[in-house]
Structure formats: structure tokens, C-alpha cells
Design a protein around this motif. Structure first.
Motif, PDB file in Angstrom:
ATOM      1  N   LYS A 179     -15.305   0.425  60.276  1.00 12.91           N
ATOM      2  CA  LYS A 179     -14.378   0.072  60.244  1.00 12.91           C
ATOM      3  C   LYS A 179     -13.664  -0.114  60.544  1.00 12.91           C
ATOM      4  O   LYS A 179     -12.624  -0.222  60.783  1.00 12.91           O
ATOM      5  CB  LYS A 179     -13.324   1.900  59.849  1.00 12.91           C
ATOM      6  N   VAL A 180     -14.719  -0.667  61.569  1.00 12.76           N
ATOM      7  CA  VAL A 180     -13.772  -2.254  62.434  1.00 12.76           C
ATOM      8  C   VAL A 180     -14.282  -3.574  61.544  1.00 12.76           C
ATOM      9  O   VAL A 180     -15.414  -3.624  61.368  1.00 12.76           O
ATOM     10  CB  VAL A 180     -14.406  -2.110  63.644  1.00 12.76           C
ATOM     11  N   TYR A 181     -13.638  -4.623  61.450  1.00 10.17           N
ATOM     12  CA  TYR A 181     -13.318  -5.401  61.353  1.00 10.17           C
ATOM     13  C   TYR A 181     -13.176  -6.867  62.346  1.00 10.17           C
ATOM     14  O   TYR A 181     -12.617  -6.582  62.679  1.00 10.17           O
ATOM     15  CB  TYR A 181     -12.177  -6.044  59.822  1.00 10.17           C
ATOM     16  N   TYR A 182     -14.272  -7.783  62.432  1.00  9.34           N
ATOM     17  CA  TYR A 182     -14.590  -9.100  63.727  1.00  9.34           C
ATOM     18  C   TYR A 182     -13.862 -10.287  63.179  1.00  9.34           C
ATOM     19  O   TYR A 182     -14.169 -10.505  61.988  1.00  9.34           O
ATOM     20  CB  TYR A 182     -15.623  -8.611  64.536  1.00  9.34           C
ATOM     21  N   ALA A 183     -13.136 -10.939  63.504  1.00  7.97           N
ATOM     22  CA  ALA A 183     -12.180 -12.420  63.493  1.00  7.97           C
ATOM     23  C   ALA A 183     -14.005 -13.021  63.674  1.00  7.97           C
ATOM     24  O   ALA A 183     -14.594 -12.891  64.339  1.00  7.97           O
ATOM     25  CB  ALA A 183     -11.084 -12.162  63.850  1.00  7.97           C
ATOM     26  N   THR A 186     -14.524 -13.834  67.477  1.00  6.66           N
ATOM     27  CA  THR A 186     -15.305 -12.783  68.110  1.00  6.66           C
ATOM     28  C   THR A 186     -16.531 -12.394  68.359  1.00  6.66           C
ATOM     29  O   THR A 186     -17.765 -11.798  69.228  1.00  6.66           O
ATOM     30  CB  THR A 186     -14.476 -11.053  68.054  1.00  6.66           C
ATOM     31  N   HIS A 187     -17.649 -13.724  67.243  1.00  8.74           N
ATOM     32  CA  HIS A 187     -18.623 -13.105  66.968  1.00  8.74           C
ATOM     33  C   HIS A 187     -19.776 -13.199  68.187  1.00  8.74           C
ATOM     34  O   HIS A 187     -20.327 -12.580  68.868  1.00  8.74           O
ATOM     35  CB  HIS A 187     -19.052 -14.347  66.331  1.00  8.74           C
ATOM     36  N   HIS A 188     -19.243 -14.164  69.527  1.00  9.10           N
ATOM     37  CA  HIS A 188     -19.963 -14.631  70.723  1.00  9.10           C
ATOM     38  C   HIS A 188     -19.524 -13.633  71.084  1.00  9.10           C
ATOM     39  O   HIS A 188     -20.492 -12.749  71.966  1.00  9.10           O
ATOM     40  CB  HIS A 188     -19.667 -15.946  71.161  1.00  9.10           C
ATOM     41  N   LYS A 189     -18.793 -12.639  71.318  1.00 10.82           N
ATOM     42  CA  LYS A 189     -18.337 -11.119  72.490  1.00 10.82           C
ATOM     43  C   LYS A 189     -19.690 -10.302  71.737  1.00 10.82           C
ATOM     44  O   LYS A 189     -20.325  -9.766  73.018  1.00 10.82           O
ATOM     45  CB  LYS A 189     -16.955 -10.943  72.317  1.00 10.82           C
ATOM     46  N   LEU A 190     -19.662 -10.332  69.794  1.00 11.15           N
ATOM     47  CA  LEU A 190     -20.184  -9.802  69.779  1.00 11.15           C
ATOM     48  C   LEU A 190     -21.935  -9.184  70.178  1.00 11.15           C
ATOM     49  O   LEU A 190     -22.371  -8.407  70.299  1.00 11.15           O
ATOM     50  CB  LEU A 190     -20.537  -9.357  68.427  1.00 11.15           C
ATOM     51  N   ASP A 191     -22.182 -10.485  70.421  1.00  9.64           N
ATOM     52  CA  ASP A 191     -23.723 -11.169  70.417  1.00  9.64           C
ATOM     53  C   ASP A 191     -24.250 -10.435  71.852  1.00  9.64           C
ATOM     54  O   ASP A 191     -25.201 -10.103  72.497  1.00  9.64           O
ATOM     55  CB  ASP A 191     -23.842 -12.628  70.335  1.00  9.64           C
ATOM     56  N   ASN A 200     -18.548  -5.226  59.757  1.00  7.33           N
ATOM     57  CA  ASN A 200     -17.617  -6.882  58.791  1.00  7.33           C
ATOM     58  C   ASN A 200     -17.332  -7.534  60.876  1.00  7.33           C
ATOM     59  O   ASN A 200     -16.920  -6.948  61.307  1.00  7.33           O
ATOM     60  CB  ASN A 200     -16.472  -5.601  58.717  1.00  7.33           C
ATOM     61  N   VAL A 201     -17.937  -8.490  60.216  1.00  2.00           N
ATOM     62  CA  VAL A 201     -17.741  -9.864  61.147  1.00  2.00           C
ATOM     63  C   VAL A 201     -17.648 -10.773  60.258  1.00  2.00           C
ATOM     64  O   VAL A 201     -17.986 -11.178  58.970  1.00  2.00           O
ATOM     65  CB  VAL A 201     -19.090  -9.923  61.981  1.00  2.00           C
ATOM     66  N   ASP A 202     -17.100 -11.503  61.532  1.00  5.19           N
ATOM     67  CA  ASP A 202     -16.467 -13.209  60.132  1.00  5.19           C
ATOM     68  C   ASP A 202     -15.451 -13.085  59.946  1.00  5.19           C
ATOM     69  O   ASP A 202     -15.347 -13.539  58.100  1.00  5.19           O
ATOM     70  CB  ASP A 202     -18.045 -13.882  59.902  1.00  5.19           C
ATOM     71  N   VAL A 203     -14.608 -11.985  60.004  1.00  4.28           N
ATOM     72  CA  VAL A 203     -14.112 -10.872  58.984  1.00  4.28           C
ATOM     73  C   VAL A 203     -12.581 -12.381  59.086  1.00  4.28           C
ATOM     74  O   VAL A 203     -12.013 -12.184  60.225  1.00  4.28           O
ATOM     75  CB  VAL A 203     -13.757  -9.957  58.985  1.00  4.28           C
ATOM     76  N   SER A 204     -12.060 -12.720  58.060  1.00  2.00           N
ATOM     77  CA  SER A 204     -10.746 -13.761  58.221  1.00  2.00           C
ATOM     78  C   SER A 204      -9.692 -13.045  58.832  1.00  2.00           C
ATOM     79  O   SER A 204      -9.426 -12.052  58.044  1.00  2.00           O
ATOM     80  CB  SER A 204     -10.225 -14.731  56.935  1.00  2.00           C
ATOM     81  N   PRO A 205      -8.732 -13.438  60.001  1.00  2.00           N
ATOM     82  CA  PRO A 205      -7.334 -12.094  59.300  1.00  2.00           C
ATOM     83  C   PRO A 205      -7.049 -12.773  58.861  1.00  2.00           C
ATOM     84  O   PRO A 205      -5.948 -11.392  58.520  1.00  2.00           O
ATOM     85  CB  PRO A 205      -7.000 -12.795  61.147  1.00  2.00           C
TER      86      PRO A 205
END
Length: 454
Positions: A179-183, A186-191, A200-205
Motif C-alpha cells: 500500500k506504499v507508492y514510491y515516486a 526514490t528508486h535509488h533509495k529503494l535499491d 508500487n515503484v516509479d509512480v507519478s506523484p
């Protein structure tokens, strides 16, 4: 006899007084007397009553709105000494009285006294209070039970070692990653945190499913370099791209604000960028439900680790928890922040820094999860200092003799204590336990019926 009865009555009265004082102090830890006399307490109680049948997110929304306008004492223009004389400061310690940092709020007082069990005289942690305010709202709305609140809040929110980390900001609220959506930024932080699954990654704000009461995470610089703020969503208009939210620690107060995601500007004195770039993540959430207790399964009967290893160890479990506490006997091993964490799909990683503190030998390790616990034999060796020839040499005299059998039997009978290193040598069948079978094998070895131990 009368003296004994009188003494019993006195003790009973004293015990009753102590229990009453404890109950009162517990309530005082939740709310300060100053706060209870303020309009914000009255508004909080009314909000909880009005939304008692609402969802958790609806309750959090109502709780947050009830606090709008609450100010950090730092912004009230009080002289510190005068504020203390006026009863406006809840601690005798010199606090940092500036607009943007901890200051003196009901929320930081609650965090220190109720959540962290710290004394009134101690300086509160050097931390902004936006996250503390959000946790306070979730708690008042019933999202956490007591144990979960203290576990997650203390471990993730307060400790400065985890500042700016995406996973800890998300996990501080015990959120479900589904239920968390990442802009995208933030992709480099998740890696950098590979143990979690991100759904839910690369979701447009602009397209995140904002709902009233949901949590929105910001990175004010707009670079995606770090998480720096959390707020509670009030509304989002997809036509105008205006996000309305309420947050703590904005100019030292609880305030409702708006940000137009489709506008490029210098926001809060940060560099010019599209405001959408300042959105790091958004999350929905549900009421915390204590997991059903289960029998935890580990993928190995005996946990083994060598001090010469480059890192710690990983264990596969069937736990669905996020966090595990690791004990050797009753001693907690190290910091949960550094390593003792359930990773992706039940994979537990224990860091080397915790394990190297233990001596070579046979131990019992307890892994405690939200949904159960397990105790396992834990064998620590040192490739350089524990040669195979030492197996069976329980008295550590350099030879395996009938005396080693006797020492083992005396240990099994409870007549002698063995050191962890001796227990390691006594476990001749390498099953993680020292039992009568080990003594029998030693006897057979001593009389030449078998040639090899270990």
C-alpha cells in the motif's frame, strides 16, 4: 498477633497507594496536565468520539485536524527561564528552543516520557517532530497497540542513525509495502535496501491514490536524495494538482498547507524545481492487527557460524513479521537497527558485529518475532583456533581420554558447569546439543570402537 495484622493492613494500604500512583502516572505519561487543560485536548476527545465508528485513516485525519494551530513553545516568544517559572516547560533540562526542531511540544513530551520511558530531566532526542506528531496521531486513533508502538517508534523513528533512509521512514509506521507508492526519484533509495519487496515503484506523484488520512512523504530539496518530512493528507485535486495536507513541525506548529505539484518554484527556501519532485512516497494503512502466533520454522536444525566469516549469517524463516529480536540466553544481541531484521520473505539477517561479541562455543539463540519465537542451538567456531582434534577434548588437556567422558557425564548429571568452548568440544556428534549420546560416542571412541569424532 495484632501487630502482624496491623502491619499487613499498612502494607496493603501502601500497595494500594502505589498501584493508584502507578495508574495515575501512566495517564500523566500519555497527556501532560498542561495539555489536558488546553483546547487541543478537548478537541482531540471530541474528534475521537465523533469518529469512533470510522476507519483508522478517518480517525487519524480527525485527530490531526483537532490539533491544527498547536504551537511549539519556541514560537510563542517565551523567555526560557520565565517559561519554566510559568510551568510552560515540561522538563528542567535546557532544550533547543528553535522553530524547526524538537522544542517543547506535547508530542515530543509524549515520545520521551510515554514511548521511550525517559526521565523528565533528560534532553529529548535531537530530532525533528513531524514524524513524532504523525506517530502520535496514529496512536491516538488506535492504529498501534502498546507493544507495537514502542517497538516500531523507538527502533526506527527516534534513533538518528537511520535518518534519511526510505525503509525506516516507511517501517516506522509499520506500513504494508503493498500500500506504499514510491515516486520515480526514490528508486535509488529503494535499491539501497534490497531486503524489501516494493510493489508500487516509479509512480507519478500526480497519479498517487491520495486519500484523507493517508501519509505523504516529502524530500524538500526535490532531488530524491533523502526523505525529510511526513504529513497527513487532507485532500488532492487532480484537476488543479493541488495537494492539501496537515503536518507538525512546520514553522514550529501544527498547520494545514498546500502545494501545487504542477508548479516549479523555490519551496520552503529550497532550490527551484517542479513541486512534484518533492513527493517521495504515499501510503494507505489499516488498523494494526496482532499477528496470529505460530510455530516459527528455521531452515537448519543447528545454526553455525565461524568467526572468520566475512559477514554475519542469514536464516530462512516462516515468519511474516518485519522485526526480530535476537537473544543469547536472556541477553539481547545488539541493535535491531543494524541487523536484526526480517528481510524479504522471511529471510533473517544477523550482523557480524553482534556475533563476534560471543565466545567460541555452543550457545542457545532465541529469535523473537511478532508472530512467534524459536530457540535454536547456535555453534560458533573459529577456523584458526578450534582444530578438529579438539573435538571430544572436554577437559581441554590436549587429549581425548576417559576423563573427558567423565566430565561430560558430570555435566549431564548437573554436577559440573562447562564453558561455551567446552560445550563445543563435548558436542561430538555435531547436532548442537550435549546429550547422553555424546558421552556414549566418547566412550566408544576411547575404547577404539570408532576412529573419528566430529
Amino acid at each position: 498477633m495484632k501487630r502482624i495484622v496491623s502491619l499487613a493492613i499498612v502494607l496493603a494500604v501502601m500497595l494500594s497507594s502505589v498501584l493508584s500512583a502507578s495508574a495515575a502516572s501512566a495517564e500523566e505519561l500519555r497527556f501532560s496536565e498542561e495539555y489536558k487543560s488546553s483546547p487541543y485536548y478537548t478537541k482531540l476527545m471530541q474528534a475521537l468520539e465523533d469518529h469512533k465508528d470510522g476507519t483508522t485513516m478517518e480517525k487519524v485525519f480527525a485527530v490531526a485536524i483537532s490539533q491544527e494551530g498547536y504551537k511549539n513553545f519556541a514560537t510563542e516568544g517565551y523567555d526560557i527561564d520565565q517559561a519554566r517559572r510559568d510551568g510552560k516547560l515540561w522538563t528542567g533540562a535546557e532544550l533547543r528552543m528553535n522553530d524547526n526542531l524538537t522544542g517543547n511540544t506535547e508530542y515530543t513530551r509524549w515520545a520521551q516520557r510515554y514511548v521511550m520511558d525517559r526521565d523528565e530531566s533528560e534532553q529529548y532526542a535531537d530530532y525533528d517532530w513531524c514524524t513524532i506528531f504523525t506517530s502520535w496521531c496514529l496512536y491516538q486513533a488506535g492504529y498501534y497497540d502498546e507493544e507495537t508502538l514502542k517497538r516500531y517508534f523507538y527502533c526506527y523513528v527516534v534513533d538518528p542513525r537511520i535518518f534519511w533512509s526510505a525503509d525506516q521512514w516507511i517501517e516506522s509506521f509499520n506500513l504494508d509495502q503493498k500500500k506504499v507508492y514510491y515516486a520515480p526519484n526514490t528508486h535509488h533509495k529503494l535499491d539501497a535496501m534490497p531486503w524489501n519487496t516494493y510493489y508500487n515503484v516509479d509512480v507519478s506523484p500526480f497519479d498517487m491514490p491520495y486519500k484523507p488520512g493517508g501519509l505523504v512523504f516529502f524530500g524538500w530539496h526535490g532531488t530524491g536524495a533523502y526523505f525529510s518530512h511526513v504529513a497527513i493528507v487532507i485532500d488532492y485535486d487532480p484537476e488543479t494538482c493541488v495537494l492539501t495536507y496537515i503536518n507538525g513541525n512546520s514553522g514550529g506548529k501544527v498547520i494545514t498547507q498546500q502545494i501545487d505539484l504542477d508548479v516549479e518554484e523555490s519551496y520552503r527556501e529550497k532550490p527551484y524545481t517542479l513541486n512534484a519532485n518533492r513527493i517521495m512516497a504515499y501510503a494507505d494503512y489499516d488498523q494494526y492487527v496482532a499477528p496470529e502466533q505460530k510455530e516459527i520454522v528455521i531452515d537448519t536444525p543447528v545454526i553455525k557460524w565461524d568467526k572468520g566469516a566475512e559477514s554475519g549469517l542469514k536464516l530462512q524463516t516462516n515468519s511474516e513479521s518485519i522485526v526480530a529480536y535476537v537473544y543469547e540466553g536472556d541477553t539481547y544481541l545488539g541493535s535491531i537497527l543494524e541487523s536484526n531484521m526480517v528481510l524479504h520473505e522471511g529471510l533473517l539477517q544477523i550482523g557480524k558485529s553482534e556475533l563476534v561479541k560471543l565466545p567460541v562455543g555452543l550457545h542457545k539463540i532465541k529469535l523473537q518475532f511478532d508472530d512467534g519465537e524459536v530457540v535454536k542451538p547456535f555453534k560458533i567456531t573459529d577456523a584458526d583456533n578450534v582444530p578438529m582434534k579438539a573435538i571430544g577434548d572436554v577437559d581441554m588437556d590436549g587429549d581425548v581420554t576417559i576423563i573427558d567422558v567423565t566430565v561430560t557425564q558430570r555435566y549431564l548429571a548437573g554436577m559440573k558447569e562447562l564453558t561455551p568452548e567446552q560445550l563445543l568440544y563435548a558436542d561430538v556428534n555435531d547436532d548442537g546439543e550435549v546429550e547422553i549420546l555424546d558421552a556414549t560416542i566418547l566412550q566408544r571412541y576411547d575404547v577404539g570402537m570408532i576412529d573419528v569424532l566430529g
